[in-house]
Scaffold this motif. Structure first.
Motif, PDB file in Angstrom:
ATOM      1  N   MET B 208     -29.368 -24.479  52.317  1.00 55.02           N
ATOM      2  CA  MET B 208     -29.149 -25.563  51.354  1.00 55.02           C
ATOM      3  C   MET B 208     -27.403 -25.774  51.041  1.00 55.02           C
ATOM      4  N   ASP B 232     -26.737 -34.274  56.964  1.00 55.83           N
ATOM      5  CA  ASP B 232     -27.487 -35.314  56.411  1.00 55.83           C
ATOM      6  C   ASP B 232     -28.612 -35.564  57.174  1.00 55.83           C
ATOM      7  N   TYR B 233     -28.419 -35.314  58.421  1.00 51.29           N
ATOM      8  CA  TYR B 233     -29.429 -35.712  59.404  1.00 51.29           C
ATOM      9  C   TYR B 233     -30.503 -34.555  59.054  1.00 51.29           C
ATOM     10  N   ARG B 235     -30.849 -32.469  56.791  1.00 53.86           N
ATOM     11  CA  ARG B 235     -31.477 -32.452  55.464  1.00 53.86           C
ATOM     12  C   ARG B 235     -32.624 -33.296  55.282  1.00 53.86           C
ATOM     13  N   SER B 236     -32.417 -34.714  55.953  1.00 52.71           N
ATOM     14  CA  SER B 236     -33.298 -35.675  56.007  1.00 52.71           C
ATOM     15  C   SER B 236     -34.744 -35.530  56.558  1.00 52.71           C
ATOM     16  N   GLN B 237     -34.690 -34.581  57.374  1.00 50.62           N
ATOM     17  CA  GLN B 237     -35.749 -34.267  58.228  1.00 50.62           C
ATOM     18  C   GLN B 237     -36.655 -33.248  57.469  1.00 50.62           C
ATOM     19  N   LYS B 238     -37.245 -33.522  56.656  1.00 51.59           N
ATOM     20  CA  LYS B 238     -38.414 -32.704  55.774  1.00 51.59           C
ATOM     21  C   LYS B 238     -38.992 -31.379  56.716  1.00 51.59           C
ATOM     22  N   LYS B 239     -39.430 -31.781  57.734  1.00 50.75           N
ATOM     23  CA  LYS B 239     -40.185 -30.811  58.551  1.00 50.75           C
ATOM     24  C   LYS B 239     -39.389 -29.741  59.074  1.00 50.75           C
ATOM     25  N   ALA B 241     -36.677 -28.559  57.306  1.00 54.07           N
ATOM     26  CA  ALA B 241     -36.366 -27.720  56.111  1.00 54.07           C
ATOM     27  C   ALA B 241     -37.489 -27.093  55.745  1.00 54.07           C
ATOM     28  N   GLU B 242     -38.693 -27.479  55.821  1.00 51.67           N
ATOM     29  CA  GLU B 242     -39.931 -26.781  55.425  1.00 51.67           C
ATOM     30  C   GLU B 242     -39.986 -25.334  56.412  1.00 51.67           C
TER      31      GLU B 242
END
Lengths: 300, 246
Positions: B208, B232-233, B235-239, B241-242
């Motif tokens: 992060m 940004d891209y 970060r926007s992909q929740k999958k 990040a998880e």
């Protein structure tokens, strides 16, 4: 009083020679972390080069000082070249090998050099020409030969110069950096292999100076002169903390003190070896890194 | 920077199909990435994904098995570390690896090893700049490196690299083992250095924070790049990040 002054001078003379020998031995370990058992033979080489150079030069030059300086310079150069060759042949190929392999290689290389000396110069003991004018002077009622003083002074000058080089110059700091973290030294742009070679050259030069002082003090030597020197240097260096410059000097003077004191106190003069080893064992039991050694240094 | 811009200029560092292995274990399995001038590129991923190995391969600390690393158009695979530093890739390693028995001042001076004799003024100027970025180092200049706190050691490691000076700075886990306050401080400084035009490649577990300062990110998993894109891209992909960035 007379004997006391004489013994003090004997101690300083012997201690200075041991200190220089230990210092020359500890240089390579300090930087490259490898125990150079061929170092005794390097010492032998410098004795012989010094002998042949000075014997020849006394025929053409009158000044004893000049002969000493020139033959010492020649001896430093030849000894350094042999040390570099030794590094290239016996150590560089084993850079990634286990430490034991390097120890065996260094013992073997030392024997090769020693027997080369034997083959070239013969087994007969030689007498080093007097490299320091034979003058005596009076100190506190004791007649002291000049050479004893010069040995102490030359040794101390060498140690001071070495200290300044290691502490203040770029090469000296690079040597310490390589010794502490070779990979990180590469990140600074330091060519670590060249710095390691420099430590071999430093060791060789100090050995050559030590050999000139040893030759002045004891004059008689033979092809195996390096053998006992390497053991005493090793003991002095380990006693003080191998790899540590101040430790080598301290260890050298302690061994010098034992060698002078033990025969006075103990009934048989050869007991000094027993005392020296006893001191070494006790020190290592109490402080395994040696008197001034640091923790975390990998030992073989 | 968006993807279009990246395609226009030639990258200063271009890695293609890089393989590295430790014995039989493959650490990197054919990764490719680029770093452009002025970028902060982040390499993200979990522990053991191959981030540190990537940087170590770039500077010749571990041998490259196959693939190519080209820096300013020259292939630098398996060159000695000192040579790669000389060419302009400066590595701030994991764990900082400052010289513990050199003083702070000596640590900084040895970082100028390559040019100290030729250009003493440049060294003094860069050192002044480092002291401005990290005033604490100036106070500790005569102290041994090993006696510094973790945060100060990281400052010293970055300061050293700035003095060595290179076209690209590799930072390996600068936040490792530091208190949260210090992590922010160090990363803000990294950002400041980048704003002065320094190209940076950053390896971080703390994804992060890394994405806050990086312009482009690669996500590594077990030796392979599984995603890439702007911060940004990613970060926007929740999958992403998880699964990969915790």
């Amino acid at each position: 009083m007379n004997t006391f002054v004489q013994q003090i001078i004997n101690f300083l003379q012997l201690g200075s020679i041991y200190a220089l020998c230990a210092l020359s031995f500890t240089m390579v370990y300090g930087v490259a972390r490898l125990v150079n058992f061929a170092h005794g033979s390097i010492f032998g080489v410098s004795m012989y080069v010094l002998f042949f150079a000075s014997t020849y030069l006394f025929n053409v030059i009158e000044s004893t000082w000049l002969v000493y300086v020139i033959s010492l310079v020649i001896s430093c150069i030849v000894t350094s070249l042999i040390a570099l060759l030794l590094e290239r042949v016996a150590y560089t190929p084993l850079r990634n090998a286990p430490k034991v392999a390097v120890v065996v290689s260094s013992v073997g290389a030392g024997m090769v050099i020693e027997y080369l000396i034997l083959n070239i110069a013969g087994s007969k003991a030689l007498r080093m020409p007097s490299l320091i004018p034979n003058i005596k002077f009076d100190l506190l009622g004791v007649s002291v030969p000049l050479y004893k003083f010069m040995i102490i002074i030359i040794a101390i000058i060498t140690m001071v110069v070495l200290n300044i080089v290691i502490k203040k110059t770029k090469l000296g700091i690079a040597m310490r950096a390589v010794s502490q973290d070779r990979v990180a030294a590469g990140f600074m742009g330091i060519q670590t292999s060249k710095v390691v070679s420099a430590s071999f050259v430093f060791g060789a030069i100090i050995a050559a100076v030590a050999a000139s002082l040893y030759g002045t003090a004891y004059s008689i030597f033979a092809y195996d002169v390096g053998e006992s020197i390497i053991w005493w240097s090793f003991i002095a260096a380990v006693l003080g903390g191998i790899g540590s410059i101040n430790g080598a000097v301290l260890g050298g003077y302690i061994i010098g003190a034992i060698s002078v004191l033990a025969p006075i106190i103990l009934p048989v003069s050869s007991y000094k070896d027993i005392v020296a080893f006893a001191v070494l064992i006790i020190v290592l039991l109490v402080k395994p890194t040696g008197l001034l050694g640091k923790k975390g240094i990998e030992k073989i | 920077m968006n993807t279009k811009n990246r395609e226009r200029s030639d990258p200063i560092l271009k890695v293609e199909d890089l393989y590295v292995s430790y014995g039989k274990i493959a650490a990197l399995r054919g990764i490719s990435f680029e770093v452009h001038k002025g970028d902060i590129v982040a390499m993200l991923g979990a522990n053991g994904a191959g981030k540190t190995t990537t940087l170590n391969a770039l500077t010749g600390v571990v041998p490259v098995k196959s693939g190519s690393i080209s820096f300013k158009g020259k292939t630098i695979n398996n060159l000695p570390t000192s040579k790669i530093t000389t060419m302009g890739i400066v590595h701030v390693p994991e764990g900082r690896r400052i010289f513990p028995d050199l003083t702070v001042g000596e640590n900084l001076r040895i970082a100028a090893y390559l040019y100290e004799n030729k250009d003493k003024d440049l060294y003094l100027e860069r050192r002044e700049n480092v002291f401005k970025l990290f005033p604490r180092l100036e106070k500790r200049v005569n102290q041994l490196g090993g006696t510094l706190s973790g945060g100060e050691q990281q400052m010293l490691a970055i300061g050293r690299a700035l003095i060595t000076g290179g076209e690209i700075l590799l930072l390996d886990e600068p936040s490792m083992g530091l208190a949260p306050m210090l992590v922010k401080e160090i990363l803000n400084t990294v950002k400041k250095i980048a704003e002065d035009g320094q190209t940076i490649m950053l390896v971080e577990q703390n994804a992060m924070l890394a994405m806050d300062i990086a312009s482009y990110c690669y996500v590594l998993e077990t030796g392979e790049i599984v995603y890439e894109g702007t911060s940004d891209y990613i970060r926007s992909q929740k999958k992403i990040a998880e699964v990969y960035l915790g």
